[in-house]
Structures are given as structure tokens and as C-alpha cells.
Design a protein around this motif. Structure first.
Motif, PDB file in Angstrom:
ATOM      1  N   GLY A 196     -14.876  20.313  27.316  1.00  0.00           N
ATOM      2  CA  GLY A 196     -14.737  19.147  28.830  1.00  0.00           C
ATOM      3  C   GLY A 196     -15.967  18.979  29.561  1.00  0.00           C
ATOM      4  O   GLY A 196     -16.231  18.853  30.484  1.00  0.00           O
ATOM      5  N   GLU A 197     -16.927  19.836  28.552  1.00  0.00           N
ATOM      6  CA  GLU A 197     -18.774  19.460  29.049  1.00  0.00           C
ATOM      7  C   GLU A 197     -18.999  17.970  27.984  1.00  0.00           C
ATOM      8  O   GLU A 197     -20.053  17.135  28.754  1.00  0.00           O
ATOM      9  CB  GLU A 197     -19.570  20.310  28.668  1.00  0.00           C
ATOM     10  CG  GLU A 197     -18.861  21.674  29.742  1.00  0.00           C
ATOM     11  CD  GLU A 197     -20.154  22.742  28.908  1.00  0.00           C
ATOM     12  OE1 GLU A 197     -20.732  23.166  28.284  1.00  0.00           O
ATOM     13  OE2 GLU A 197     -19.587  23.826  30.372  1.00  0.00           O
ATOM     14  N   GLY A 198     -18.795  16.773  27.405  1.00  0.00           N
ATOM     15  CA  GLY A 198     -18.731  15.974  26.812  1.00  0.00           C
ATOM     16  C   GLY A 198     -20.246  15.539  26.083  1.00  0.00           C
ATOM     17  O   GLY A 198     -20.418  14.581  25.594  1.00  0.00           O
ATOM     18  N   TYR A 199     -20.562  17.188  25.629  1.00  0.00           N
ATOM     19  CA  TYR A 199     -21.990  16.720  24.698  1.00  0.00           C
ATOM     20  C   TYR A 199     -21.705  15.860  23.365  1.00  0.00           C
ATOM     21  O   TYR A 199     -22.033  15.400  22.783  1.00  0.00           O
ATOM     22  CB  TYR A 199     -22.899  18.791  24.704  1.00  0.00           C
ATOM     23  CG  TYR A 199     -22.782  18.532  25.538  1.00  0.00           C
ATOM     24  CD1 TYR A 199     -24.197  18.075  26.322  1.00  0.00           C
ATOM     25  CD2 TYR A 199     -22.499  19.722  27.021  1.00  0.00           C
ATOM     26  CE1 TYR A 199     -25.156  18.589  27.780  1.00  0.00           C
ATOM     27  CE2 TYR A 199     -22.629  20.097  27.894  1.00  0.00           C
ATOM     28  CZ  TYR A 199     -24.961  19.744  27.899  1.00  0.00           C
ATOM     29  OH  TYR A 199     -25.457  20.465  28.852  1.00  0.00           O
ATOM     30  N   ALA A 200     -20.318  16.389  22.722  1.00  0.00           N
ATOM     31  CA  ALA A 200     -20.420  16.009  21.635  1.00  0.00           C
ATOM     32  C   ALA A 200     -19.981  14.774  21.707  1.00  0.00           C
ATOM     33  O   ALA A 200     -20.605  14.069  20.703  1.00  0.00           O
ATOM     34  CB  ALA A 200     -19.228  16.384  20.755  1.00  0.00           C
ATOM     35  N   ASP A 201     -19.376  13.994  21.956  1.00  0.00           N
ATOM     36  CA  ASP A 201     -19.466  12.438  22.717  1.00  0.00           C
ATOM     37  C   ASP A 201     -20.370  12.122  23.171  1.00  0.00           C
ATOM     38  O   ASP A 201     -20.761  11.109  22.336  1.00  0.00           O
ATOM     39  CB  ASP A 201     -18.692  12.053  23.681  1.00  0.00           C
ATOM     40  CG  ASP A 201     -16.317  12.907  23.674  1.00  0.00           C
ATOM     41  OD1 ASP A 201     -16.173  13.205  22.594  1.00  0.00           O
ATOM     42  OD2 ASP A 201     -16.311  13.883  24.925  1.00  0.00           O
ATOM     43  N   LEU A 202     -21.460  11.909  23.939  1.00  0.00           N
ATOM     44  CA  LEU A 202     -23.237  11.384  24.061  1.00  0.00           C
ATOM     45  C   LEU A 202     -23.512  11.868  22.870  1.00  0.00           C
ATOM     46  O   LEU A 202     -24.477  11.123  23.259  1.00  0.00           O
ATOM     47  CB  LEU A 202     -23.240  12.637  25.301  1.00  0.00           C
ATOM     48  CG  LEU A 202     -24.396  12.239  25.606  1.00  0.00           C
ATOM     49  CD1 LEU A 202     -24.089  11.002  26.189  1.00  0.00           C
ATOM     50  CD2 LEU A 202     -25.049  12.796  26.986  1.00  0.00           C
ATOM     51  N   GLU A 203     -23.221  13.054  22.817  1.00  0.00           N
ATOM     52  CA  GLU A 203     -24.659  12.985  21.352  1.00  0.00           C
ATOM     53  C   GLU A 203     -23.874  11.974  20.249  1.00  0.00           C
ATOM     54  O   GLU A 203     -25.229  11.516  19.685  1.00  0.00           O
ATOM     55  CB  GLU A 203     -24.662  14.671  20.771  1.00  0.00           C
ATOM     56  CG  GLU A 203     -25.115  15.574  21.143  1.00  0.00           C
ATOM     57  CD  GLU A 203     -24.758  16.992  20.686  1.00  0.00           C
ATOM     58  OE1 GLU A 203     -24.631  17.749  21.444  1.00  0.00           O
ATOM     59  OE2 GLU A 203     -23.182  17.382  19.971  1.00  0.00           O
ATOM     60  N   TYR A 204     -23.189  11.971  19.932  1.00  0.00           N
ATOM     61  CA  TYR A 204     -22.658  10.417  19.276  1.00  0.00           C
ATOM     62  C   TYR A 204     -22.692   9.371  19.772  1.00  0.00           C
ATOM     63  O   TYR A 204     -23.282   8.825  19.160  1.00  0.00           O
ATOM     64  CB  TYR A 204     -21.050  10.562  19.220  1.00  0.00           C
ATOM     65  CG  TYR A 204     -20.433   9.650  17.827  1.00  0.00           C
ATOM     66  CD1 TYR A 204     -20.846   9.614  16.731  1.00  0.00           C
ATOM     67  CD2 TYR A 204     -20.268   8.347  18.102  1.00  0.00           C
ATOM     68  CE1 TYR A 204     -20.123   9.353  15.634  1.00  0.00           C
ATOM     69  CE2 TYR A 204     -19.758   7.417  16.812  1.00  0.00           C
ATOM     70  CZ  TYR A 204     -19.716   7.645  16.322  1.00  0.00           C
ATOM     71  OH  TYR A 204     -19.392   7.306  14.662  1.00  0.00           O
ATOM     72  N   ALA A 205     -23.106   8.995  21.072  1.00  0.00           N
ATOM     73  CA  ALA A 205     -23.419   7.760  21.283  1.00  0.00           C
ATOM     74  C   ALA A 205     -24.309   7.476  22.071  1.00  0.00           C
ATOM     75  O   ALA A 205     -25.417   6.466  21.099  1.00  0.00           O
ATOM     76  CB  ALA A 205     -22.486   7.729  22.913  1.00  0.00           C
ATOM     77  N   MET A 206     -25.697   8.549  21.578  1.00  0.00           N
ATOM     78  CA  MET A 206     -26.426   8.447  21.802  1.00  0.00           C
ATOM     79  C   MET A 206     -27.127   8.274  20.168  1.00  0.00           C
ATOM     80  O   MET A 206     -28.091   8.107  20.153  1.00  0.00           O
ATOM     81  CB  MET A 206     -27.494  10.040  22.168  1.00  0.00           C
ATOM     82  CG  MET A 206     -27.223  10.495  23.474  1.00  0.00           C
ATOM     83  SD  MET A 206     -27.509  11.543  24.299  1.00  0.00           S
ATOM     84  CE  MET A 206     -29.677  11.883  24.340  1.00  0.00           C
ATOM     85  N   MET A 207     -26.828   8.698  18.751  1.00  0.00           N
ATOM     86  CA  MET A 207     -26.737   8.246  17.719  1.00  0.00           C
ATOM     87  C   MET A 207     -26.735   7.169  17.236  1.00  0.00           C
ATOM     88  O   MET A 207     -26.915   6.537  16.685  1.00  0.00           O
ATOM     89  CB  MET A 207     -26.139   9.699  16.824  1.00  0.00           C
ATOM     90  CG  MET A 207     -26.791  10.947  16.968  1.00  0.00           C
ATOM     91  SD  MET A 207     -25.696  11.991  15.512  1.00  0.00           S
ATOM     92  CE  MET A 207     -24.096  12.160  16.204  1.00  0.00           C
ATOM     93  N   VAL A 208     -25.858   6.504  17.405  1.00  0.00           N
ATOM     94  CA  VAL A 208     -25.738   5.106  17.522  1.00  0.00           C
ATOM     95  C   VAL A 208     -26.672   4.940  18.787  1.00  0.00           C
ATOM     96  O   VAL A 208     -27.419   3.009  17.211  1.00  0.00           O
ATOM     97  CB  VAL A 208     -23.248   4.483  18.564  1.00  0.00           C
ATOM     98  CG1 VAL A 208     -23.893   2.885  18.537  1.00  0.00           C
ATOM     99  CG2 VAL A 208     -22.659   5.434  17.814  1.00  0.00           C
TER     100      VAL A 208
END
Length: 332
Positions: free
Chosen positions: A177-189
Motif C-alpha cells: 500500500g505504499e506504492g514503492y514497487a510501482d514507482l520504482e518500475y515507473a522510474m526504471m521506465v
């Protein structure tokens, strides 16, 4: 070991018109991500299927059998072909990090809460023994045997491994629920480290695999291509597109202030002519419904009944905690 929901849950699903062996029960159609998290966490605590740290609430659970699940990655062609592997720092992924080091792959681990950049490259000491590699795979080893990787470094991640609270066999994923995995992937993109075809793997306990509606997912949510449990390897065949970059209009100023690497990426994209307006900068912003600080807020329009634990929501919601719809696990 196969773990299923108890008889009371099966009976409750039957009473509400759901077939425990069929599709998603009607009772699941109004639940939120947080309902699912709370019931998974509570089930794992009640049935003692997690190791330290406990309680598992608000964590990626360190489930019993995590090393067995991790060993299943050796049978994946996507792992055999990978040279650079990004693995989250969660405790249940320690076995995956060890497999990557033993296979002499480049291991990248995100920095805690992204406070000091995006990645650290794990660098075992020369001539590292098997015991030394095991230490490098731990959270302490990640801190002691790592080198920061800057945004200008040439990084091409071949495989992404993330932790999860719940996943479906279709590849839908719910984190803590903190969104880090989603954000990390978006940053890698954003930095060109991954592409549309980069596979994503998660490891979970069998009881964390369940059906839930795709309607709970948003564009920023990361999906998975492979699910590894202590007893199964599931190729999801997920066709839902993964995030195509950072959605700046859903980033809060507070989050931008806390994550320096995010500010650097925003400036880079601004210079490239992209729209990097934050949510707060929009003239008539829609409700902020994604990463906040970072945290995933409920989507507008979704009902959020009280969780089984009774800890969340307004007093009115908490008064209905006992009525939270039960989730159905697929029979494994």
C-alpha cells in the motif's frame, strides 16, 4: 503445504451466491485493495504461516517456505537468460537475491524508501565463499556490500522481482500500500532501464494467490508475469500493459521533496519537453488517487468497507467491520 481459507469463509461465500470453485464471487465486487490486504495479513497471522518479522500487517509478509519459492526461479528461462536482475529488499526475497549472486548475475536492489537514489549494485568481496554470499543477500549485506548506481549509469534490467501481499493467477498484484514497487518500475521506465517486454516475477505463499477484480487496478499498478510459491510456478500470461513511465500528475509535492532521485528524473523529463505538472499544479485536479508520500489511496467511487481487523475507516465503517466480505482462495 497447501493452505486454504477455513470452512466459515467457504460457507460465507456459498451463502452469498459464490461458487468456491468458480469465478470471482459477487461479494468481492465492492471490496478495496485494503480489504484484501487486511484479510491476507490476518489469515497469515491466524494460521501461523509467516516468519519474523511479525506481525505481518503493513509488510510484505515473510512467509514460511519463502526459500522454497525462491528456488523455483532457477527453472525459469527468463532467469537463466538474465544478466542484470533487480530484486526488492524485502525479507522473503532474500533467497532470490542469493540465487542471483550464486549465478554470478549483476544484482540491483532499490535503496530503502528511495532516499539515496534508485539502485544499489551488490558487490560481494573477491573470492566470496558461500557463507559470504548468503550474508550479501541479507538486508545487512545489502547495506554493507553495495555501490550506488546513478541515473547516468548504463543499466539494462533483464528481470524484475518484487514482493507482494496478494496476487491473482491473471497477474494482478497488490502490494503493501505504499506504492514503492510501482514507482520504482515507473522510474526504471523513465531512465530506460526496462522495456515493455521486461518480465516481472513475484514470490508469495500459496494462500496469497486469490481472485480479485481487475477493476481494483489503475494504470500505475505493476502486474506480474510469473508467480512463485513453495509448491507452484504460475505463468500468468498477463496481457494488461505495465506502467509506461511516471504519471507526474499523480505525484504529490511532499513525495517529490522526500525522494531526490525523483526530482532529478522530473528535471530530466522537463528538459526533454514532457509534461511534468504535479497534481497540485493542475488547475482543476482530480482527487489524488495514487502514490502519496508514497501511498496508494482508494480509487474514487470504490466502496471501502471496514477491514476484518476493524482498524481502518471511519467509525461508521468500523461498525461494519464484521460485515467485510470474505475473500475466496482458489483451491490449490
Amino acid at each position: 503445504m497447501h493452505v486454504r481459507w477455513g470452512l466459515a469463509v467457504t460457507v460465507q461465500c456459498q451463502r452469498r451466491g459464490a461458487d468456491p470453485g468458480g469465478d470471482v464471487p459477487r461479494s468481492l465486487r465492492g471490496v478495496s485493495k485494503q480489504d484484501i490486504r487486511e484479510q491476507i495479513w490476518s489469515y497469515m497471522e491466524a494460521h501461523d504461516v509467516a516468519n519474523f518479522p511479525r506481525p505481518v500487517h503493513h509488510r510484505i509478509p515473510n512467509f514460511k517456505g519463502s526459500h522454497l519459492a525462491s528456488q523455483n526461479i532457477r527453472g525459469l528461462d527468463v532467469f537463466a537468460r538474465a544478466q542484470e536482475v533487480k530484486v526488492d529488499p524485502d525479507k522473503p526475497l532474500e533467497g532470490v537475491r542469493l540465487m542471483a549472486l550464486q549465478s554470478q548475475k549483476t544484482l540491483l536492489v532499490p535503496t530503502p524508501r528511495l532516499k539515496r537514489g534508485l539502485f544499489n549494485r551488490i558487490t560481494p568481496p573477491p573470492g566470496a565463499t558461500a557463507a559470504a554470499l548468503r550474508r550479501c543477500a541479507t538486508s545487512q549485506g545489502v547495506r554493507n556490500f553495495s555501490v550506488p548506481v546513478g541515473l547516468d549509469s548504463s543499466v539494462h534490467v533483464d528481470l524484475v522481482v518484487v514482493g507482494s501481499v496478494a496476487v491473482s493467477e491473471k497477474g494482478w498484484r497488490i502490494g503493501k500500500g505504499e506504492g514503492y514497487a510501482d514507482l520504482e518500475y515507473a522510474m526504471m521506465v523513465s531512465m530506460g532501464a526496462v522495456c515493455e517486454g521486461t518480465p516481472v516475477v513475484t514470490t508469495v505463499h500459496d494462500c496469497q494467490v486469490l481472485d480479485f477484480p481487475e477493476a481494483l487496478l489503475e494504470d500505475h499498478d505493476l502486474t506480474v508475469d510469473y508467480i512463485l510459491t513453495p509448491t507452484r510456478v504460475i505463468a500468468t500470461g498477463c496481457e494488461r500493459p505495465k506502467p509506461v513511465g511516471i504519471t507526474w500528475s499523480k505525484i504529490s509535492p511532499e513525495m517529490l521533496e522526500r525522494i531526490p532521485v525523483l526530482r532529478s528524473l522530473r528535471e530530466r523529463e522537463r528538459r526533454a519537453g514532457k509534461d511534468v505538472s504535479l497534481w497540485a499544479d493542475l488547475p482543476h485536479p482530480a482527487p489524488l488517487c495514487t502514490v502519496v508520500g508514497p501511498q496508494l489511496a482508494p480509487r474514487p467511487g470504490l466502496s471501502v468497507p471496514g477491514a476484518a481487523s476493524g482498524r481502518m475507516g471511519s467509525p461508521q465503517q468500523r461498525s461494519h467491520a464484521g460485515q467485510t466480505q470474505a475473500l475466496r482462495h482458489r483451491r490449490l
